[in-house]
Motif scaffolding. Structure first.
Motif, mmCIF file in Angstrom:
data_model
loop_
_atom_site.group_PDB
_atom_site.id
_atom_site.type_symbol
_atom_site.label_atom_id
_atom_site.label_comp_id
_atom_site.label_asym_id
_atom_site.label_seq_id
_atom_site.Cartn_x
_atom_site.Cartn_y
_atom_site.Cartn_z
ATOM 1 N N HIS A 13 1.081 -1.155 -0.070
ATOM 2 C CA HIS A 13 -0.146 -0.079 -0.064
ATOM 3 C C HIS A 13 0.969 1.085 -0.012
ATOM 4 O O HIS A 13 2.104 1.181 0.187
ATOM 5 N N ASN A 50 -6.582 -0.176 0.647
ATOM 6 C CA ASN A 50 -5.779 0.106 -0.765
ATOM 7 C C ASN A 50 -6.025 -1.030 -1.953
ATOM 8 O O ASN A 50 -5.915 -0.500 -3.313
ATOM 9 N N GLY A 97 -2.154 4.545 3.668
ATOM 10 C CA GLY A 97 -2.828 3.489 3.238
ATOM 11 C C GLY A 97 -2.878 2.350 4.277
ATOM 12 O O GLY A 97 -2.290 2.246 5.326
ATOM 13 N N LEU A 107 -6.511 2.843 -6.582
ATOM 14 C CA LEU A 107 -7.576 1.975 -5.987
ATOM 15 C C LEU A 107 -8.631 1.386 -6.852
ATOM 16 O O LEU A 107 -9.125 0.283 -6.503
#
Length: 286
Positions: free
Chosen positions: A57, A66, A61, A258
């Motif tokens: 991540h 994530n 995050g 994402l």
């Protein structure tokens, strides 16, 4: 005077940092979203996909939020998928990737060893977003990771630091600001263009032998700027601009990691180049 859009972005970043630092420690007990089948340590890699994929991540995050789109995407394609939390600061729950990057790389080292032991695989592939595309390079270069990693794919990685659209260049004009940033959120300071950490990491070349590197960037990135600073130089490197694949893709820094299916399709190509299919705007339905 700074343009208003830069001022707004600066204020947003400061507010986000403040929110992280004052979040009550009690919220650390909050339950993370279900990981939809990844981080399954009984998963055994197939002949088609012999290397497990470790997702790394970005700053602020965590191992779940994530990857709510990309992890299931890769699982559906037959990969054993894992993700870790790293760079935690005391008293700061849920938002990770804030600690010193070299220490985070040590956490990645331990996690990769755990995944390889569980799966029986000899190597893994790494896919990282933002700092998650940068931090593994320290593991590869200084912690022996190149012997255990076949491919590193970075989505909007901070490979050569960021100016935050020029805001980082203002730090020298505010005495003590850089020291405060380093003490409170070390990874943010280390990702600033021109930092000592980046000078060490990039000295002698961006890459190490034996690893295939892919960088996927978007020209609309407002966090890692300028966006071309994300690209790497060296052998076994493929630098990809998302808009060269789909001119209509407007994804910025957060979206590319994402939920952008065009970017995710290109991740799949990087993980299995022998069976790659052209990435286009139509890849959103793939």
């Amino acid at each position: 005077m700074l343009p208003w859009k830069h001022v707004a972005r600066s204020l947003a970043a400061l507010l986000l940092t403040a929110a992280v630092l004052v979040t009550p420690a009690a919220t650390a007990q909050a339950k993370a979203a279900p990981s939809s089948g990844w981080n399954n340590y009984s998963c055994k890699p197939s002949a088609a996909h012999p290397r497990p994929v470790v997702l790394v991540h970005g700053t602020f995050g965590n191992s779940v939020d994530n990857w709510l789109a990309l992890a299931p995407y890769l699982k559906k394609r037959g990969y054993c998928v894992f993700s870790l939390d790293y760079g935690q600061l005391p008293g700061v729950p849920l938002f990770h990737g804030l600690g010193p990057i070299d220490k985070s790389a040590e956490q990645l080292q331990a996690f990769v060893d755990k995944v390889l032991t569980a799966t029986g695989a000899a190597e893994t592939d790494l896919v990282g977003h933002s700092q998650g595309g940068l931090m593994p390079r320290y593991y590869l270069k200084f912690l022996g990771g190149a012997a255990k990693v076949k491919a590193l794919v970075g989505l909007g990685p901070s490979n050569h630091g960021t100016t935050l659209n020029g805001l980082a260049n203002l730090l020298p004009y505010f005495p003590g600001a850089g020291d405060l940033l380093s003490k409170t959120t070390p990874s943010l300071a280390e990702q600033t263009a021109g930092s000592a950490f980046l000078a060490k990491l990039n000295a002698g070349g961006d890459t190490v032998p034996g690893v295939d590197y892919t960088v996927i960037a978007t020209k609309y990135d407002e966090v890692v700027t300028p966006y071309r600073s994300q690209f790497l130089d060296g052998p076994n490197v493929r630098n990809v601009l998302l808009q060269d694949l789909c001119a209509a893709d407007l994804s910025e820094h957060v979206a590319i990691g994402l939920f952008d299916r065009v970017a995710h399709h290109e991740v799949a190509n990087a993980l299995d180049p022998a069976h790659a299919k052209p990435t286009t705007c139509a890849s959103v339905s793939g």
